[in-house]
Design a protein around this motif. Structure first.
Motif, mmCIF file in Angstrom:
data_model
loop_
_atom_site.group_PDB
_atom_site.id
_atom_site.type_symbol
_atom_site.label_atom_id
_atom_site.label_comp_id
_atom_site.label_asym_id
_atom_site.label_seq_id
_atom_site.Cartn_x
_atom_site.Cartn_y
_atom_site.Cartn_z
ATOM 1 N N VAL A 38 -14.721 2.252 -6.640
ATOM 2 C CA VAL A 38 -14.708 3.197 -7.760
ATOM 3 C C VAL A 38 -13.278 3.287 -8.269
ATOM 4 C CG1 VAL A 38 -15.132 5.596 -8.452
ATOM 5 C CG2 VAL A 38 -16.561 4.563 -6.704
ATOM 6 N N GLY A 39 -13.119 3.404 -9.590
ATOM 7 C CA GLY A 39 -11.799 3.585 -10.176
ATOM 8 C C GLY A 39 -11.563 5.044 -10.518
ATOM 9 N N PHE A 40 -10.394 5.558 -10.177
ATOM 10 C CA PHE A 40 -9.989 6.926 -10.522
ATOM 11 C C PHE A 40 -8.869 6.860 -11.550
ATOM 12 C CE2 PHE A 40 -11.097 8.286 -5.943
ATOM 13 C CZ PHE A 40 -12.382 8.672 -6.304
ATOM 14 N N ILE A 41 -9.064 7.492 -12.702
ATOM 15 C CA ILE A 41 -7.992 7.574 -13.700
ATOM 16 C C ILE A 41 -7.060 8.709 -13.293
ATOM 17 C CG2 ILE A 41 -7.402 7.995 -16.114
ATOM 18 C CD1 ILE A 41 -10.208 6.972 -16.845
ATOM 19 N N VAL A 42 -5.766 8.388 -13.170
ATOM 20 C CA VAL A 42 -4.755 9.381 -12.807
ATOM 21 C C VAL A 42 -3.601 9.301 -13.797
ATOM 22 C CG1 VAL A 42 -5.405 9.263 -10.366
ATOM 23 C CG2 VAL A 42 -3.526 7.848 -11.199
ATOM 24 N N ASP A 43 -2.801 10.367 -13.869
ATOM 25 C CA ASP A 43 -1.691 10.400 -14.826
ATOM 26 C C ASP A 43 -0.613 9.381 -14.482
ATOM 27 O OD1 ASP A 43 -3.106 12.430 -15.989
ATOM 28 O OD2 ASP A 43 -1.733 14.027 -15.391
ATOM 29 N N SER A 44 -0.344 9.221 -13.196
ATOM 30 C CA SER A 44 0.621 8.210 -12.753
ATOM 31 C C SER A 44 0.434 7.986 -11.261
ATOM 32 C CB SER A 44 2.060 8.643 -13.048
ATOM 33 O OG SER A 44 2.393 9.784 -12.297
ATOM 34 N N ALA A 45 0.816 6.808 -10.807
ATOM 35 C CA ALA A 45 0.788 6.476 -9.375
ATOM 36 C C ALA A 45 2.022 5.633 -9.127
ATOM 37 C CB ALA A 45 -0.474 5.704 -9.023
ATOM 38 N N ASN A 46 3.013 6.221 -8.487
ATOM 39 C CA ASN A 46 4.275 5.493 -8.431
ATOM 40 C C ASN A 46 5.024 5.635 -7.117
ATOM 41 O OD1 ASN A 46 4.842 8.160 -8.786
ATOM 42 N ND2 ASN A 46 5.702 7.933 -10.839
#
Length: 153
Positions: free
Chosen positions: A86-94
């Motif tokens: 499953v894909g999760f849309i997030v504001d940023s992953a860094n």
């Protein structure tokens, strides 16, 4: 002595969240998402990632946080939940950090408006940083998983 775990840190608004690295397949830039009718509002649709159709969920919508415009920082984190990608849309992953399991406390009933059932715990990092650990199997309940499985085709 408690073991260290590697955690991917991502943001939704001002809050920082964590997912254990071993549950994450890949982190992708935002890409075109094909809408699917008659699904929950927070299920944005599906993507074709290297020939695999993957359902995509907006975590902001899932947690009842106001949706935001996607930016250059927006990412889709592909995770494995209950034998399903499953894909999760997030504001940023860094960020990837090492976290000692002892630093993760039981979550309060509500954190940032998110009910505790979605959370594995809250980790204290340093003096003033909190990391909200997600309980992936609760982020998707069984009814939603059945609906998502039908999207995978």
């Amino acid at each position: 002595m408690a073991e260290d775990i590697k955690v991917i840190v991502f943001k939704l608004g001002a809050e920082e969240y964590g997912i254990e690295v071993d549950k994450v397949q890949t982190i992708e830039r935002m890409m075109p998402i094909t809408r699917v009718p008659k699904t929950y509002a927070f299920i944005k649709g599906v993507i074709n990632l290297r020939g695999v159709v993957i359902p995509v969920i907006d975590l902001r919508g899932r947690f009842g946080i106001d949706e935001a415009e996607h930016t250059d920082q927006t990412r889709i984190i592909i995770v494995n939940v209950n034998e399903m990608e499953v894909g999760f849309i997030v504001d940023s992953a860094n960020d990837v950090i090492d976290l000692n399991r002892d630093s993760i406390d039981t979550p309060p009933d509500v954190v940032g408006g998110i009910r505790a059932k979605y959370l594995d715990g809250v980790a204290k990092i340093g003096e003033d940083r909190l990391l909200i650990m997600l309980n992936l199997s609760e982020v998707l309940n069984k009814g939603e998983i059945i609906q998502l499985e039908s999207l995978e085709g």
